[in-house]
Design an enzyme around this catalytic site. Structure first.
Site, PDB file in Angstrom:
ATOM      1  N   ILE A 154      71.751  50.935  42.822  1.00 37.61           N
ATOM      2  CA  ILE A 154      70.302  51.179  42.690  1.00 37.61           C
ATOM      3  C   ILE A 154      69.542  50.185  43.570  1.00 37.61           C
ATOM      4  O   ILE A 154      68.402  50.445  43.936  1.00 37.61           O
ATOM      5  CB  ILE A 154      69.807  51.069  41.228  1.00 37.61           C
ATOM      6  CG1 ILE A 154      70.007  49.663  40.664  1.00 37.61           C
ATOM      7  CG2 ILE A 154      70.465  52.119  40.348  1.00 37.61           C
ATOM      8  CD1 ILE A 154      69.180  49.392  39.404  1.00 37.61           C
ATOM      9  N   ASP A 155      70.171  49.047  43.888  1.00 37.37           N
ATOM     10  CA  ASP A 155      69.452  47.972  44.600  1.00 37.37           C
ATOM     11  C   ASP A 155      69.183  48.293  46.064  1.00 37.37           C
ATOM     12  O   ASP A 155      68.339  47.650  46.688  1.00 37.37           O
ATOM     13  CB  ASP A 155      70.269  46.670  44.543  1.00 37.37           C
ATOM     14  CG  ASP A 155      70.558  46.211  43.131  1.00 37.37           C
ATOM     15  OD1 ASP A 155      69.829  46.622  42.222  1.00 37.37           O
ATOM     16  OD2 ASP A 155      71.521  45.437  42.939  1.00 37.37           O
ATOM     17  N   HIS A 299      67.660  47.641  32.609  1.00 40.39           N
ATOM     18  CA  HIS A 299      68.709  48.656  32.748  1.00 40.39           C
ATOM     19  C   HIS A 299      68.205  50.081  32.626  1.00 40.39           C
ATOM     20  O   HIS A 299      68.957  51.021  32.925  1.00 40.39           O
ATOM     21  CB  HIS A 299      69.822  48.391  31.725  1.00 40.39           C
ATOM     22  CG  HIS A 299      70.554  47.106  31.997  1.00 40.39           C
ATOM     23  ND1 HIS A 299      70.063  45.893  31.606  1.00 40.39           N
ATOM     24  CD2 HIS A 299      71.707  46.857  32.666  1.00 40.39           C
ATOM     25  CE1 HIS A 299      70.896  44.942  32.006  1.00 40.39           C
ATOM     26  NE2 HIS A 299      71.893  45.503  32.649  1.00 40.39           N
TER      27      HIS A 299
END
Ligand SMILES: Nc1ncnc2c1ncn2[C@@H]1O[C@H](COP(=O)(O)OP(=O)(O)OP(=O)(O)O)[C@@H](O)[C@H]1O
Ligand SMILES: O=P(O)(O)OC[C@H]1O[C@](O)(CO)[C@@H](O)[C@@H]1O
Ligand SMILES: [Mg+2]
Length: 381
Positions: A154-155, A299
């Protein structure tokens, strides 16, 4: 170096998902399984990174490594998480192993892993992961295993690819949350700091902040000065805009300070970042006299169903990984390059971080929109 020479026939491949989970992992599993099956290959999935092979005793007999078939992957491309499980603890080259005195020693278990793969009759591996997982994949390739990597996180902090899958879903959800925070912040005339994940890169913060119309965005790439943010809040106040939204990347830090951790590095597990959003909210309350709150998205950004973009990207990466193996490639990662997916050498991407470029177009857009980047006018680029 990647090799294209004298490929041996492939009959059976393994698939592993490693690092933090990201929406789209199941779509990769689906694409790899189906593309392998079309070529007459069988496909197995290793549970929880490599744990299914390194700690088979943790699983029901034969369940550490599961057969992946078209039937098993039916309908999973739309689901978040990973059918196989994942881990960001337990690099096989530095595997945390409990000692008699209760401490954990890091042991090199790579040969155990290669032996277990050989026992399973595996000819090649598709390793889906971020910088950490792909560094592991590269080391396995150097030990002679045929490996193709798939870029996940996701980063979006992985080098060598325009984008990783999972990022679009995370940004979409974060920007929806920011949209919602505008109305409550405006109703209460508050400052709201929104902390988002991203480790040492500010991709999620920048893109979600822009999409969500944040007034300030604080990135790890630009150590911040909260005086500049307080000035922006005061300017908005003078214009009758009595609220502000400040997006804070978890890895952002003040010019005269350092990153905040919510968990130290442990044997086999990287340090955990967190807490800067609350610190920024409290400091802005002091500097501006305004009521301030912090929301940590954490999260939540990793959960949920992948966007159509992430599904298609993940399906393309998965199918391209199988094509790369078929073409005899190894020690490569399939990467998005403009409109196409191409293999790039793992050596060029493994363990390398892609930060937001300070001279890039997206940051220039933020500046042109008047978004405060926590840098005073005198020091702003
Ligand atoms: N298959 C695996 N088994 C055990 N540990 C792993 C595995 N893959 C990655 N790790 C560990 O997890 C950490 C993060 O991995 P990676 O960079 O691939 O994930 P990510 O998507 O960037 O997410 P994050 O870094 O936040 O966990 C690294 O420290 C790495 O050593
Ligand atoms: O699962 P954990 O250990 O909390 O990992 C959190 C980290 O993983 C990521 O979600 C994905 O790399 C980072 O943004 C975050 O710092
Ligand atoms: Mg990572």
């Amino acid at each position: 170096m990647p090799s294209s020479a004298a490929p041996l026939p492939i009959r059976r491949i393994a698939l592993t998902t490693g690092g933090g989970d990201a929406p789209g992992l199941n779509a990769v599993i689906c694409a790899v399984t189906r593309a392998a099956q079309r070529r007459g290959w069988t496909c197995v999935g290793i549970r929880d990174g490599y744990d299914g092979l390194l700690r088979p005793e943790r699983y029901r007999p034969g369940d550490g490594c599961i057969e992946l078939t078209s039937e098993r992957v039916e309908g999973i491309a739309a689901l978040g998480g990973t059918l196989l499980g994942s881990t960001n603890k337990g690099d096989p080259f530095a595997y945390p192993t409990a000692q008699a005195d209760g401490s954990a020693a890091l042991l090199d278990r790579s040969q155990d892993l290669l032996d277990a793969l050989a026992r399973e009759g595996i000819d090649a591996l598709v390793a889906v992961g971020g910088d950490g997982s792909l560094a592991i994949a590269h080391r396995l390739a150097q030990r002679g295993l045929r490996v193709v990597g798939v870029p996940k996180t996701i980063d979006n902090d992985l080098d060598g690819t325009v984008m990783t899958f999972g990022f679009d879903t995370a940004v979409g959800f974060a920007s929806e949350c920011i949209d919602r925070l505008h109305t409550t912040a405006a109703s209460h005339h508050r400052v709201i700091a929104v902390e988002v994940m991203g480790r040492y890169a500010g991709w999620i913060a920048l893109h979600a902040g822009l999409a969500g119309g944040a007034h300030a965005i604080l990135l790890p790439e630009l150590p911040f000065d909260l005086g500049a943010v307080a000035e922006l809040i005061a300017r908005r106040e003078a214009q009758g805009l009595a609220y502000s939204i400040v997006v804070v990347a978890e890895g952002a830090y003040p010019r005269d300070g350092s990153r905040l951790l919510c968990g130290p590095a442990e044997a086999g597990h990287a340090e955990r970042l967190g807490g800067m959003g609350e610190q920024v909210a409290q400091a802005l309350a002091r500097l501006t006299g305004k009521d301030a709150r912090c929301v940590v998205l954490g999260h939540l950004l990793r959960g949920g169903s992948p966007t159509a973009f992430d599904r298609v990207a993940a399906l393309r990466f998965g199918a391209a990984a199988v094509r790369a193996l078929e073409a005899g490639q190894s020690d490569v990662m399939v990467a998005l390059d403009g409109n196409d997916v191409h293999p790039v050498p793992l050596a060029e991407v493994a363990g390398r971080m892609k930060a937001v470029p300070l001279d890039g177009g997206t940051l220039a857009t933020a500046r042109d929109l008047g978004v405060c980047l926590g840098v005073s006018a005198a020091t702003a680029a």
